[in-house]
Design a protein around this motif. Structure first.
Motif, mmCIF file in Angstrom:
data_model
loop_
_atom_site.group_PDB
_atom_site.id
_atom_site.type_symbol
_atom_site.label_atom_id
_atom_site.label_comp_id
_atom_site.label_asym_id
_atom_site.label_seq_id
_atom_site.Cartn_x
_atom_site.Cartn_y
_atom_site.Cartn_z
ATOM 1 N N GLY A 51 0.793 -1.222 0.000
ATOM 2 C CA GLY A 51 0.000 0.000 0.000
ATOM 3 C C GLY A 51 0.819 1.262 0.000
ATOM 4 N N ASP A 52 2.111 1.173 0.306
ATOM 5 C CA ASP A 52 2.970 2.354 0.289
ATOM 6 C C ASP A 52 3.119 2.894 -1.134
ATOM 7 N N GLU A 53 3.225 4.190 -1.241
ATOM 8 C CA GLU A 53 3.431 4.859 -2.524
ATOM 9 C C GLU A 53 4.890 5.286 -2.614
ATOM 10 N N LEU A 54 5.612 4.738 -3.590
ATOM 11 C CA LEU A 54 7.044 4.974 -3.726
ATOM 12 C C LEU A 54 7.325 5.829 -4.958
ATOM 13 N N ALA A 55 8.122 6.873 -4.778
ATOM 14 C CA ALA A 55 8.591 7.682 -5.900
ATOM 15 C C ALA A 55 10.013 7.265 -6.228
ATOM 16 N N LEU A 56 10.230 6.758 -7.441
ATOM 17 C CA LEU A 56 11.547 6.300 -7.885
ATOM 18 C C LEU A 56 12.109 7.319 -8.856
ATOM 19 N N LYS A 57 13.315 7.801 -8.560
ATOM 20 C CA LYS A 57 13.939 8.837 -9.389
ATOM 21 C C LYS A 57 15.305 8.360 -9.862
ATOM 22 N N PHE A 58 15.505 8.372 -11.168
ATOM 23 C CA PHE A 58 16.767 7.980 -11.788
ATOM 24 C C PHE A 58 17.508 9.255 -12.206
ATOM 25 N N PHE A 59 18.673 9.466 -11.595
ATOM 26 C CA PHE A 59 19.364 10.742 -11.749
ATOM 27 C C PHE A 59 19.804 11.024 -13.183
ATOM 28 N N ALA A 68 5.297 4.159 -7.881
ATOM 29 C CA ALA A 68 4.820 2.775 -7.828
ATOM 30 C C ALA A 68 4.116 2.526 -6.508
ATOM 31 N N ILE A 69 3.006 1.827 -6.570
ATOM 32 C CA ILE A 69 2.265 1.417 -5.369
ATOM 33 C C ILE A 69 2.631 -0.033 -5.053
ATOM 34 N N VAL A 70 3.029 -0.287 -3.831
ATOM 35 C CA VAL A 70 3.393 -1.645 -3.425
ATOM 36 C C VAL A 70 2.126 -2.489 -3.354
ATOM 37 N N ARG A 71 2.103 -3.560 -4.115
ATOM 38 C CA ARG A 71 0.933 -4.426 -4.187
ATOM 39 C C ARG A 71 0.779 -5.256 -2.907
ATOM 40 N N PRO A 72 -0.395 -5.870 -2.710
ATOM 41 C CA PRO A 72 -0.581 -6.708 -1.512
ATOM 42 C C PRO A 72 0.430 -7.839 -1.386
ATOM 43 N N ASP A 73 0.990 -8.307 -2.527
ATOM 44 C CA ASP A 73 2.005 -9.362 -2.450
ATOM 45 C C ASP A 73 3.399 -8.818 -2.158
#
Length: 242
Positions: A51-59, A68-73
């Motif tokens: 359920g966490d919302e992750l922001a991924l940044k590639f420099f 990306a939202i972490v799925r239940p799995d």
């Protein structure tokens, strides 16, 4: 609250048998330690959860940036590499895993991981012989005693000298920690009798009548704990002798 980890290329205590229950309503003496707890942050130990919302940044490759939202799995799906597990990792550990995963596709896989939403969802669970069992949000200063107060205190049937913390260890296996909160009336609060709680800890107030503690914990976990506690316990495999 925003939690960020960036990665650059350079970069059980034993439990005894039943003891006489001490006064569950003993007055707790707060020490100077409590004044420092509000300044303590658990962000450095934050572990990503479904359920966490992750922001991924590639420099160097901003076109790969995404949320990306972490799925239940416990997994997320990303460009180029597909699925990768994120749950139970710290942001720094996930950044390291992404660097390795993208190494085959990028010359300089320098990436940061930011938890944009999710810190407030970290919880502990308080159960057993308390007036109001249930999940509580994990605040930076939440100790065992404060969690018990939020749960409206111990019942008369509780053994205040046998409060138990179930905690996930570094290897994912459960740790069982006994806390004598009744001793606070004599010694004052300390790290030994009123420790800070960690994400997804389970605090159980044990009934004073219990003689086989491990059996009671096992039965309580199987019958009462919610699935959103964050991980499962298998105390039948415990060989520590209690």
């Amino acid at each position: 609250m925003l939690i960020c980890a960036a990665l650059s290329p350079a970069t059980a205590r034993g439990l005894g048998e039943t003891a006489p229950a001490e006064d569950a309503n003993a007055v707790v003496q707060l020490s100077a330690r409590d004044a420092q707890l509000s300044e303590t942050s658990v962000a450095g130990d934050y572990r990503i959860a479904p359920g966490d919302e992750l922001a991924l940044k590639f420099f160097y490759v901003p076109e790969l940036n995404e949320v990306a939202i972490v799925r239940p799995d416990g997994k997320i799906h990303l460009q180029l590499i597909g699925e990768i597990r994120a749950a139970d990792l710290t942001p720094e550990q996930l950044a390291a895993a992404l660097k390795r995963a993208y190494a085959a596709n990028l010359r300089h896989p320098e990436v940061s991981v930011e938890v944009q939403k999710g810190f407030a969802r970290q919880q502990v669970f308080v159960g057993g012989e308390v007036a109001r069992p249930g999940a509580q949000p994990l605040l930076p200063s939440l100790t065992v005693m404060r969690a018990l107060i939020v749960a409206q205190g111990l019942k008369e049937t509780a053994a205040a000298n046998r409060v138990v913390i179930l905690r996930r260890g570094e290897d994912g296996k459960p740790q069982v920690i006994q806390v004598n909160v009744a001793s606070q009336s004599r010694k004052g609060a300390s790290d030994g009798n009123d420790p800070l709680l960690q994400p997804f800890d389970v605090v159980l107030a044990v009934p004073s009548r219990v003689s086989r503690l491990n059996k009671w914990i096992d039965q309580y976990v199987r019958r009462n704990l919610p699935v959103n506690v964050g991980f499962s316990y298998d105390l039948n495999d415990n060989r520590s002798g209690y």
